[in-house]
Scaffold this motif. Structure first.
Motif, PDB file in Angstrom:
ATOM      1  N   ILE A 106     -13.560 -36.498 -12.199  1.00 57.93           N
ATOM      2  CA  ILE A 106     -13.149 -35.154 -12.632  1.00 57.93           C
ATOM      3  C   ILE A 106     -13.976 -34.719 -13.845  1.00 57.93           C
ATOM      4  CG2 ILE A 106     -11.261 -33.814 -13.651  1.00 57.93           C
ATOM      5  CD1 ILE A 106      -9.353 -35.528 -11.857  1.00 57.93           C
ATOM      6  N   TYR A 109     -17.439 -33.757 -12.863  1.00 59.81           N
ATOM      7  CA  TYR A 109     -17.372 -32.450 -12.205  1.00 59.81           C
ATOM      8  C   TYR A 109     -17.370 -31.337 -13.260  1.00 59.81           C
ATOM      9  CZ  TYR A 109     -15.573 -28.517  -9.500  1.00 59.81           C
ATOM     10  OH  TYR A 109     -15.404 -27.284  -8.930  1.00 59.81           O
ATOM     11  N   PHE A 113     -20.262 -28.440 -13.737  1.00 59.51           N
ATOM     12  CA  PHE A 113     -19.977 -27.062 -13.333  1.00 59.51           C
ATOM     13  C   PHE A 113     -19.469 -26.140 -14.441  1.00 59.51           C
ATOM     14  CE2 PHE A 113     -19.848 -29.447  -9.336  1.00 59.51           C
ATOM     15  CZ  PHE A 113     -20.812 -28.729  -8.644  1.00 59.51           C
TER      16      PHE A 113
END
Length: 124
Positions: A106, A109, A113
């Motif tokens: 997570i 990620y 992003f």
């Protein structure tokens, strides 16, 4: 009980991982200097460097987390001891390692992003 040579090999690997953690912490401190420069001076180059460093840091962290996940999975698969307490501890270790790996995925990620640095992420 595991073979002593196998245990000593794991300890050596864990010592190497501690050195990786130290390097990641130092890189995180360095990365934070870019983040600070971005927020103080709106330096877009510093923002890019901060993001690149964070992606690298969290990628390495996920690799380390995967090592511990794999090791805990192997402990469950290869358990020969019928001791229920040892089985419980191996299962709990596997659950913890799985959750840490998920957390790391997570965080990587977010590092990839979140282009505007809206979310503060930390090496855990």
């Amino acid at each position: 009980m595991q073979d002593k040579n196998e245990i000593l090999k794991k300890i050596d690997i864990e010592n190497f991982i501690w050195c990786i953690y130290i390097a990641l912490i130092l890189l995180s401190i360095y990365s934070n200097s870019f983040e600070k420069e971005y927020y103080l001076y709106n330096n877009q180059k510093a923002k890019k460097e901060y993001r690149k460093l964070n992606i690298f840091i969290f990628s390495i962290a996920v690799i380390v987390y995967f090592y511990f996940f794999q090791d805990s999975l192997n402990s469950i698969k290869n358990q020969k001891d019928n001791n229920p307490q040892k089985k419980e501890f191996n299962e709990l270790n596997f659950i913890a390692s799985t959750l840490i790996l998920i957390g790391g995925l997570i965080l990587i990620y977010i590092a990839i992003f979140d282009k505007e640095l809206d979310t503060e992420i930390a090496l855990t």
